[in-house]
Design a protein around this motif. Structure first.
Motif, PDB file in Angstrom:
ATOM      1  N   LEU A 166       0.288  12.956  -9.181  1.00  0.00           N
ATOM      2  CA  LEU A 166       0.493  12.143  -7.978  1.00  0.00           C
ATOM      3  C   LEU A 166       1.965  11.994  -7.701  1.00  0.00           C
ATOM      4  O   LEU A 166       2.767  11.763  -8.609  1.00  0.00           O
ATOM      5  N   VAL A 167       2.335  12.095  -6.426  1.00  0.00           N
ATOM      6  CA  VAL A 167       3.715  11.914  -5.997  1.00  0.00           C
ATOM      7  C   VAL A 167       3.732  10.931  -4.837  1.00  0.00           C
ATOM      8  O   VAL A 167       3.021  11.123  -3.852  1.00  0.00           O
ATOM      9  N   ALA A 168       4.498   9.847  -4.973  1.00  0.00           N
ATOM     10  CA  ALA A 168       4.551   8.833  -3.918  1.00  0.00           C
ATOM     11  C   ALA A 168       5.318   9.366  -2.711  1.00  0.00           C
ATOM     12  O   ALA A 168       6.345  10.039  -2.846  1.00  0.00           O
ATOM     13  N   VAL A 180       0.872  -1.179   0.000  1.00  0.00           N
ATOM     14  CA  VAL A 180       0.000   0.000   0.000  1.00  0.00           C
ATOM     15  C   VAL A 180       0.907   1.226   0.000  1.00  0.00           C
ATOM     16  O   VAL A 180       1.798   1.342   0.842  1.00  0.00           O
ATOM     17  N   THR A 181       0.713   2.123  -0.956  1.00  0.00           N
ATOM     18  CA  THR A 181       1.571   3.293  -1.116  1.00  0.00           C
ATOM     19  C   THR A 181       0.810   4.580  -0.814  1.00  0.00           C
ATOM     20  O   THR A 181      -0.322   4.751  -1.276  1.00  0.00           O
ATOM     21  N   MET A 182       1.441   5.457  -0.039  1.00  0.00           N
ATOM     22  CA  MET A 182       0.868   6.769   0.247  1.00  0.00           C
ATOM     23  C   MET A 182       1.283   7.762  -0.841  1.00  0.00           C
ATOM     24  O   MET A 182       2.429   7.765  -1.290  1.00  0.00           O
ATOM     25  N   TYR A 183       0.335   8.612  -1.244  1.00  0.00           N
ATOM     26  CA  TYR A 183       0.587   9.615  -2.274  1.00  0.00           C
ATOM     27  C   TYR A 183       0.075  10.983  -1.831  1.00  0.00           C
ATOM     28  O   TYR A 183      -0.811  11.099  -0.984  1.00  0.00           O
ATOM     29  N   THR A 184       0.610  12.008  -2.461  1.00  0.00           N
ATOM     30  CA  THR A 184       0.050  13.344  -2.389  1.00  0.00           C
ATOM     31  C   THR A 184       0.070  13.911  -3.805  1.00  0.00           C
ATOM     32  O   THR A 184       0.379  13.188  -4.764  1.00  0.00           O
TER      33      THR A 184
END
Length: 378
Positions: A373-375, A363-367
């Motif tokens: 999108l940037v991980a 599971v990857t967090m992004y903003t």
């Protein structure tokens, strides 16, 4: 006389051609692959992206001339619009059953996948969904697979990141009353409390709403550090705009449905570092086969893949791989094979447990930065 001679010459050739076509058809087996997703409405961007992932896989599989039981396979894609609606999704499932479809990719929405799963399983059709509600794989259906992490994993990741990395103390929670929205909001709330955060307010909306001023004003009064939204990008984007208009400095958190270019497209300058989301799967461009997949997708569809195109592509390829490994086109046999083998997909390795859940899932967090999108972490 000349006409008679021409006919006499052409007739055996026609017979030979017909016999050749019949022989080729006898050596070919058509495998119907169904795609159930929202191809109309607010989430049509996601449904079309998922369809494109399957279509790319079907095109590549047909170019490989795979054989099972001595017959060359020809994969045929049948797409149906389930409108993101449970009743429509059940109708699509019945339509696929009547059409002789044996393998279905989708539905996209948990609320559609939950009732459709029973129809597919009873009809002997394999269903592979990205629906994240944990209940989808808790019914004991042997032909149901979830190709991504569940709400329990995604919600837990967002809560953990909010507590440990962002040091948030007080959060508000909003869900859209769908099976997906309620499920992921409940998991986030449970994990947030366990991590020491306070749930200052619980609000509700719908997956058709566009005005969130009243509920946002109530949460603003409670001075929340962040709002977790259990819902989809078409609602999350205007929510971000309205948070900005109200002068709220709180972050907007969400699951995979917010991790989409559509979020930035609809939210404009209101969507940036203030928005964080968790998506099942590793960062596509950082995987060994990821850039090549992105290039093929771009060449075929003239756009970059969205959230789950790669997962739909990978699962279609895994199904074909399991057909070869089991030398069968019977969904029950193929499903059994998929629980004993693994598949190296473009966005990660796939292997399933007895309930049809992935044995391991990143599971990857992004903003968001400049609309992209940037991980952040995984």
């Amino acid at each position: 006389m000349k006409l008679f001679r021409i006919a006499a010459v052409c007739l055996p050739a026609a017979l030979c051609l017909s016999a050749s076509v019949a022989a080729a058809a006898a050596e070919e087996q058509v495998v119907k692959i169904g795609l159930s997703g929202p191809l109309s409405g607010a989430n049509a961007f996601a449904g079309k992206d998922n369809e494109n992932g399957v279509r790319l896989a079907v095109d590549e599989l047909n170019a490989r001339s795979l054989k099972v039981a001595g017959k060359r396979l020809r994969f045929e894609l049948l797409s149906e619009d389930d409108q993101g609606d449970p009743k429509a999704g059940v109708n699509v499932a019945q339509k696929f059953a009547d059409a002789g479809v044996r393998f279905v990719l989708g539905p996209y929405n948990s609320g559609v996948a939950l009732p459709a799963a029973r129809v597919y399983n009873d009809a002997g059709i394999m269903m592979s969904t990205v629906g994240t509600n944990p209940k989808i794989t808790e019914s004991g259906y042997k032909l149901v697979f979830r190709t991504v992490a569940s709400d329990a994993q995604v919600g837990a990741q967002v809560a953990s990141y909010a507590a440990s990395a962002l040091k948030l103390k007080t959060v508000g929670v909003i869900d859209d009353r769908t099976a997906f929205g309620q499920g992921i909001a409940a998991e986030f709330s449970r994990q947030a409390k366990a991590a020491g955060m306070q749930i200052a307010g619980q609000e509700f909306t719908t997956d058709k709403a566009s005005d969130f001023a009243a509920i946002l004003t109530r949460l603003k009064a409670k001075k929340v550090d962040a709002i977790f939204f259990g819902g989809y990008a078409p609602q999350a984007a205007p929510m971000a705009r309205q948070m900005k208009a109200l002068g709220m400095n709180a972050r907007l958190l969400g699951g995979d449905t917010l991790c989409s270019p559509e979020m930035a497209k609809l939210g404009g300058d209101a969507v940036g570092a203030n928005v964080l989301c968790a998506q099942a799967g590793a960062v596509l461009e950082k995987q060994q086969a990821g850039p090549a997949f992105q290039a093929r997708y771009q060449a075929r569809f003239k756009r970059q893949p969205d959230v789950y195109a790669a997962a739909f592509y990978d699962q279609t390829m895994f199904i074909a791989s399991a057909m070869g490994a089991s030398n069968s086109l019977d969904p029950s046999v193929v499903a059994a094979a998929m629980r004993t083998i693994s598949y190296p997909g473009v966005v990660g390795s796939y292997s399933y447990d007895a309930n049809g859940n992935l044995k391991a899932s990143t599971v990857t967090m992004y903003t968001f930065k400049n609309g992209a999108l940037v991980a952040l972490s995984k």
